[in-house]
Structure formats: structure tokens, C-alpha cells
Design an enzyme around this catalytic site. Structure first.
Site, PDB file in Angstrom:
ATOM      1  N   GLY A 193       0.816  -1.211   0.000  1.00 38.38           N
ATOM      2  CA  GLY A 193       0.000   0.000   0.000  1.00 38.38           C
ATOM      3  C   GLY A 193       0.845   1.253   0.000  1.00 38.38           C
ATOM      4  O   GLY A 193       0.425   2.285   0.517  1.00 38.38           O
ATOM      5  N   LYS A 250       2.795   0.764   6.469  1.00 37.91           N
ATOM      6  CA  LYS A 250       2.776   2.089   7.095  1.00 37.91           C
ATOM      7  C   LYS A 250       1.412   2.737   6.927  1.00 37.91           C
ATOM      8  O   LYS A 250       0.944   2.953   5.820  1.00 37.91           O
ATOM      9  CB  LYS A 250       3.842   2.991   6.476  1.00 37.91           C
ATOM     10  CG  LYS A 250       4.093   4.257   7.289  1.00 37.91           C
ATOM     11  CD  LYS A 250       4.138   5.517   6.439  1.00 37.91           C
ATOM     12  CE  LYS A 250       2.758   6.021   6.121  1.00 37.91           C
ATOM     13  NZ  LYS A 250       2.665   7.324   5.460  1.00 37.91           N
ATOM     14  N   HIS A 254      -4.804   0.837  10.191  1.00 39.99           N
ATOM     15  CA  HIS A 254      -5.824   1.656  10.868  1.00 39.99           C
ATOM     16  C   HIS A 254      -6.978   2.030   9.934  1.00 39.99           C
ATOM     17  O   HIS A 254      -7.982   2.571  10.383  1.00 39.99           O
ATOM     18  CB  HIS A 254      -5.208   2.887  11.536  1.00 39.99           C
ATOM     19  CG  HIS A 254      -4.743   3.963  10.607  1.00 39.99           C
ATOM     20  ND1 HIS A 254      -4.396   5.215  11.056  1.00 39.99           N
ATOM     21  CD2 HIS A 254      -4.555   3.986   9.257  1.00 39.99           C
ATOM     22  CE1 HIS A 254      -4.027   5.970  10.026  1.00 39.99           C
ATOM     23  NE2 HIS A 254      -4.117   5.244   8.936  1.00 39.99           N
TER      24      HIS A 254
END
Length: 350
Positions: A193, A250, A254
Site C-alpha cells: 500500500g 505504514k 488503521h
């Protein structure tokens, strides 16, 4: 129980002042976005010295009839700390210099993304979302998920990627200096990502013998070019993660529910399971309450938690919640290397 009527005038005035600061705080941010769009920070830098109001308004692409209003905009931004005013001239502060286009650590894209119309609207749908069955307030506001929306809106995707790059510039500086030992002995690393590769480029440049790969969705890497020990591959972390000595996540987890996080982590574990000793997953994310224990009282992570709720119905996690995710994904051990700012570095062992 004390009532409003029984409060002293001084207490009521303090309360009113507090509420006023909270209610009007958005104006500082909206004014800052306006300053960026008008090019005020760069105009002052290009001038080479503090600018008076006449010089500043002449340098900006504005309707001349609106020039008298610029001093009111600047007054607000001076009070917010982005500019300094002395002898009727305006100069950049250290904070304002982070708004310059050519500053390597600039946060322009972060400012522009946080006040992007598409990202602000879901906040106004928050109360409606609490009453309906939509997955996230973003879906209530736009009728589709954040990821579906950005896949159809290249402009928002670019703004979002730019904001992530701003954050990555700051983190990269720490990783390749204070935490360079994390990459010692590794031959390959996949940044899952990783978007436009801001973080991976810094790592690849610092560790020339480390093969770095950015794996992201096709639309995210379509226009990216590899160089030397850095390359880009299209992929979906929910299907498969390319094999490597280490996987880097990173600000990824979340964004997702616990169930989806476990899927991602399991794929990361598979990607390093065939490696000799030293295979690991590096997670950079927030750990709720840990920063406060380290003496960081900045409420930013609480704000970020609400941002995750509004955009994705995901969250920032405490250490106990992280530990459960890692265990559910099959990792035998983890360690929190260190906290810096809002972020923590976590190392997972298969």
C-alpha cells in the site's frame, strides 16, 4: 449540582471563550487552505524579504477589488502562527516554511486533503450515520465507500496520495537514520500500500543493496517508474503479498476492520514464511495511550481515530487490540520498537 445560572460571570465568560475557540477553529484551517491556493507562502519566499500588504496583494492572482480583504486573512494567519508581522510587513515563520512547494518536508498536501470537500462532507453526515445502516459516514455522504469513490475520482486520489506522501517524508527521515538497524541484513522489502513510493524511495536510496518493491492497486502504481533497486508492482493485499525478507505496512491497518486486518496480516506472514531467519513484518501505526505514557499529550491520535471512523468505520488501536490482531493472524511474537510523534514502530515475528 451546579447550574449555569449559579455560575459566576467570569466562569461563563471562560466557557464562552472556550466554545468560541472550538467553534471557530475551522476558520484557521480554511484560511490556511485559501493561503495555499492563492500562493501566499511561495510569494513571500520568492520576494526574498518580508512583504508589505501592497507588495503581497500585487503578487497574488486575485480580483483587485478584493485586495483590501487580504490584510484580514493575513491577520488571522498571523495569529495562528503561520506568518509573522513586523513593521507592516509579512514574513514566514518556521511553521509557515512547511507550506512552501519546494520544502522537502512540506505538508501542503496534508492541509489540502483534510479540507477537501469530499472529505469534509462525511463529518456533517455523522449524526445521520449513527441512525442508519451505512458502513461509514463517508458512505452516508457519498453513497459509496471511500475506496470506491477514490477509484472513480482521480483528483481526490491524487490529493489523498499526496497527503500520505507528506506523512511518509517525515517518517522516512526517521527510519533511515534513527531506525536504520531495522533494515540491516535484509535483501528484499515490500512496502504494501505504498502508493507513489515516497517511503520506499527513501529506504531504497539509503540502502542500495536492499531490493525495495511497492505493491499497491493498479490505479495507484500505473504511472510510477522504478529505478535501480526500487520497483512497483500492481497487486491486492487481500489476495496476495509478494514474497520478501520483510514486509512494511505504514498507516495501512488503521484503515481497516479487525477482520480485514487479520486477512492482510496473514498474507504478509505467508510472504515471509518461506524466508530464512530474519523474516519480519514492520508495522508503523498509532498505539492509543502509549504516546501519553511516553509523555506525548498531543490529542492528534484521538482526532485521527475519529477520522478513521468517519472515512472507513475503522479505528486507532491500543496495544491489547494490536496484540490480539497479531495473534489471530498467527504471529508468534511482536515488539514495539519505539514511539515517535503519533506513530509507533512494531516488529512482528512469524
Amino acid at each position: 449540582m451546579e447550574t449555569v445560572e449559579s455560575s459566576s460571570s467570569a466562569e461563563l465568560l471562560r466557557a464562552q471563550t472556550h466554545f468560541s475557540r472550538q467553534v471557530f477553529s475551522f476558520q484557521n484551517f480554511a484560511a490556511l487552505k485559501c493561503a495555499l491556493q492563492l500562493g501566499i507562502p511561495d510569494a513571500i519566499k520568492q520576494h526574498g524579504k518580508p512583504m508589505n500588504l501592497s507588495e503581497l496583494t500585487s503578487a497574488l492572482p486575485i480580483n483587485p477589488s478584493k485586495a483590501p480583504c487580504i490584510h484580514r486573512l493575513m491577520r488571522l494567519l498571523v495569529n495562528a502562527g503561520y506568518f509573522a508581522q513586523e513593521n507592516e510587513c509579512f514574513a514566514l515563520t518556521s511553521l509557515g516554511r512547511l507550506l512552501l512547494k519546494d520544502d522537502p518536508l512540506h505538508i501542503r498536501a496534508l492541509v489540502l486533503s483534510e479540507f477537501h470537500t469530499a472529505l469534509v462532507m462525511p463529518w456533517f453526515a455523522l449524526s445521520e450515520w449513527f441512525k442508519n445502516d451505512d458502513v461509514a459516514p463517508f458512505a452516508t455522504a457519498h453513497g459509496k465507500s471511500f475506496w470506491d469513490y477514490t477509484s472513480c475520482d482521480p483528483e481526490l486520489r491524487n490529493v489523498f496520495d499526496g497527503a500520505m506522501a507528506c506523512d511518509s517524508h517525515l517518517i522516512a527521515k526517521a527510519l533511515v537514520t534513527e531506525f536504520k538497524y531495522l533494515f540491516e541484513g535484509l535483501k528484499s522489502l515490500v512496502d504494501v500500500g505504498g502508493g507513489n513510493g515516497t517511503l520506499a524511495r527513501s529506504i531504497a536510496k539509503a540502502f542500495t543493496n536492499l531490493k525495495c518493491t511497492v505493491c499497491d492497486l493498479p490505479e495507484a502504481v500505473a504511472n510510477e517508474q522504478g529505478d535501480g533497486n526500487l520497483d512497483f508492482v500492481a497487486g491486492d493485499m487481500f489476495d496476495r503479498v509478494p514474497s520478501a525478507d520483510a514486509i512494511l505496512l505504514k498507516s495501512i491497518l488503521h484503515d481497516w476492520s479487525d477482520e480485514n486486518c487479520v486477512k492482510i496480516l496473514k498474507n504478509c506472514k505467508r510472504a515471509i514464511s518461506g524466508k530464512d531467519k530474519g523474516g519480519k513484518v514492520i508495522v508503523i501505526d498509532g498505539v492509543v495511550e502509549l504516546q501519553k505514557k511516553a509523555g506525548n499529550d498531543d490529542p492528534g491520535l484521538d482526532n485521527m481515530d475519529m477520522q478513521m471512523l468517519v472515512l472507513f468505520n475503522s479505528k486507532e488501536r491500543n496495544e491489547k487490540e494490536w496484540a490480539k490482531l497479531f495473534s489471530d493472524a498467527g504471529f508468534s511474537d511482536y515488539g514495539i520498537v519505539r514511539t515517535f510523534g503519533w506513530w509507533c514502530i512494531m516488529e512482528l515475528s512469524p
